[in-house]
Design a protein around this motif. Sequence first.
Motif, short mmCIF file in Angstrom:
data_model
loop_
_atom_site.label_atom_id
_atom_site.label_comp_id
_atom_site.label_asym_id
_atom_site.label_seq_id
_atom_site.Cartn_x
_atom_site.Cartn_y
_atom_site.Cartn_z
N GLU A 161 0.83 -1.21 0.00
CA GLU A 161 0.00 0.00 0.00
C GLU A 161 0.86 1.26 0.00
O GLU A 161 2.01 1.26 0.45
N GLY A 162 0.29 2.34 -0.54
CA GLY A 162 0.97 3.63 -0.53
C GLY A 162 1.99 3.83 -1.61
O GLY A 162 2.72 4.82 -1.62
N VAL A 163 2.08 2.88 -2.55
CA VAL A 163 3.05 3.01 -3.66
C VAL A 163 2.42 3.81 -4.79
O VAL A 163 1.27 3.59 -5.15
N LYS A 164 3.20 4.74 -5.32
CA LYS A 164 2.74 5.53 -6.46
C LYS A 164 3.70 5.37 -7.63
O LYS A 164 4.90 5.17 -7.44
N PHE A 165 3.14 5.44 -8.82
CA PHE A 165 3.98 5.50 -10.01
C PHE A 165 4.67 6.87 -10.04
O PHE A 165 4.24 7.81 -9.37
N GLN A 166 5.71 6.96 -10.81
CA GLN A 166 6.47 8.21 -10.88
C GLN A 166 5.67 9.36 -11.47
O GLN A 166 6.02 10.53 -11.30
N ASP A 167 4.57 9.05 -12.15
CA ASP A 167 3.69 10.10 -12.67
C ASP A 167 2.65 10.55 -11.66
O ASP A 167 1.77 11.36 -11.96
N GLY A 168 2.72 10.01 -10.45
CA GLY A 168 1.82 10.44 -9.37
C GLY A 168 0.56 9.62 -9.24
O GLY A 168 -0.20 9.79 -8.27
N THR A 169 0.30 8.69 -10.16
CA THR A 169 -0.89 7.85 -10.07
C THR A 169 -0.64 6.68 -9.13
O THR A 169 0.50 6.33 -8.83
N ASP A 170 -1.72 6.08 -8.65
CA ASP A 170 -1.62 5.02 -7.66
C ASP A 170 -1.27 3.67 -8.30
O ASP A 170 -1.81 3.31 -9.35
N TYR B 160 10.05 7.81 -4.00
CA TYR B 160 10.11 6.35 -3.95
C TYR B 160 9.53 5.84 -2.64
O TYR B 160 9.75 6.43 -1.58
N TRP B 161 8.78 4.74 -2.71
CA TRP B 161 8.04 4.25 -1.54
C TRP B 161 8.95 3.83 -0.39
O TRP B 161 8.57 3.93 0.77
N ASN B 162 10.17 3.37 -0.70
CA ASN B 162 11.14 3.08 0.35
C ASN B 162 11.92 4.36 0.63
O ASN B 162 12.81 4.74 -0.14
#
Length: 538
Positions: A110-119, A235-237
């Motif tokens: 959960e909470g990961v986004k693509f680099q374009d800001g979409t989920d 980045y999610w991490n």
Amino acid sequence: MRKKSWSILMLLILLVSSVLYGCGGNESSSGEGSDSKDSGDPKVLIFGRGGDSVALDPAAVTDGESFKVTKNIFETLVEFGEQDTEPNPGLAEEWKVSEDGLTYTFTLREGVKFQDGTDFNADAVVKNFERWMNGNEEAFYYYKSMFGGFKGDEGHVINEVKAVDENTVEFVLKRPQAPFLKNIAMSPFAIVSPKALDELGDKLGEAPTDAGTGPFKFKEWKRNDKIVLVKNEDYWNKDLPKLDQVVFKSIPENSARLNALVSGEIDLADGINPSDAAQVEGNDQLQLFERPSMNVGYLGLTSTRKPFDNPKVRQAINYAINKQEIIDAFFEGRAEVAKNPMPPVIGGYNDALEGYEYNPEKAKELLAEAGLEDGFEMELWAMPVPRPYMPDGQKVAEAIQADLEEVGVKAKIVSYEWATYLEKARNGEADAFLLGWTGDNGDADNFLYVLLDKDNIGSNNYTYYSNDELHDLLIAAQSETDQAKREEMYKQAQEIIHEDAPWVPLAHSTPLLAGSAAVKNFQPHPTGSDFLGAVDME
């Protein structure tokens, strides 16, 4: 006096300009001589490699130079270990497998986004798999190789991919596939932003801007020169990446690449000649890396082209080539003679099988039995770039050429630019070609089925070799969940392949890399696709 003063002034200007030129630019190496740590300048890693990428749509390529880059832009549901091929959480945090082996349920991070800001979510996973499932061999070679074709094909393994909820995705298979988790951990099956797929279309492979979830974002590509990636600030991490920028620099010659490393022009160098290992180890400003070995270099014999449609001719070529001499001359002891099309580190390797010995007289005898007692003429394709399994394709081709001359076979060496070489060989245009394979997932299926099964003719089976008995055995091994039984099947498969001899397996190498002493936390991966998110520069 004025003339002398003017000369001194001009000399000072030139010296200052030289210093400024040497220090300027975002692409300068962060290695020896850099003061980035003290000045707060961006941390830049320049990775020298032997060739350029073919494209940057991970699902549409098969070459390692492309995956080197895409591995750091895109991510997969399941990831391999730091230096092994065991399945670990990736974009999916956990998974469950049904007792019958037909249903895989993944819980997404959960909470990961693509680099374009979409989920990133289950719908994104479904869209990517539907893109591949509804594709074709021209677009997605690897998908066909790993999942038995496309939607509607009899052998296609995946029946359905569906979003259970926003963070749960379910895969339903038509039959069990033992290496399924390892397959989806492979670089070609990285998840791309649905928005990017819609907006970039065919341009995804040329400039995958903001298309992934990985630690780095695509910035720039100058063909046959460099690809530049920059830090993904979101980045999610949150602990990664350590670097601000990664530059993949194409330097075709191994020696030139090493010289660039020694001079500080680059920070990492792939494809170090085994003969140069001592030089690296003797330099306290450098460090030598050994990539865990999981590869095979081979000479492919296209079985649809005369006279290689005759197994006796293919066997003769196997007897004609002095593999040990090739390894002694070009691998400097950092390889072992190959007798099977998969390396000994893979479960199911058939060590009991006797390889073809170097025996020119036996080769001549078999050629005579095939009606070619006077030999024949052929083309021998030499790789134009160094690869982990083939440090110098041209020199290896010359050694093979000399061996073949001894048994009356006249081989003309030809080559092409790398992308063209791969395309023409895949189309069956070569008589015989040098190539190799670095395993994608550590499973025997990834060597034997992917490279030599009839399902993969025109994709990764470049020799166009087809054997129905082998096919049935490999499909049965895929579907068998008992690993011991699978391994016995793969041993039988290697016996069939050995007899039919579509390849001359040459070597299993231990690939070498070298880096500046300033490079920290670099972990070369056996697949050849290195995650650079944790790499740092001192």
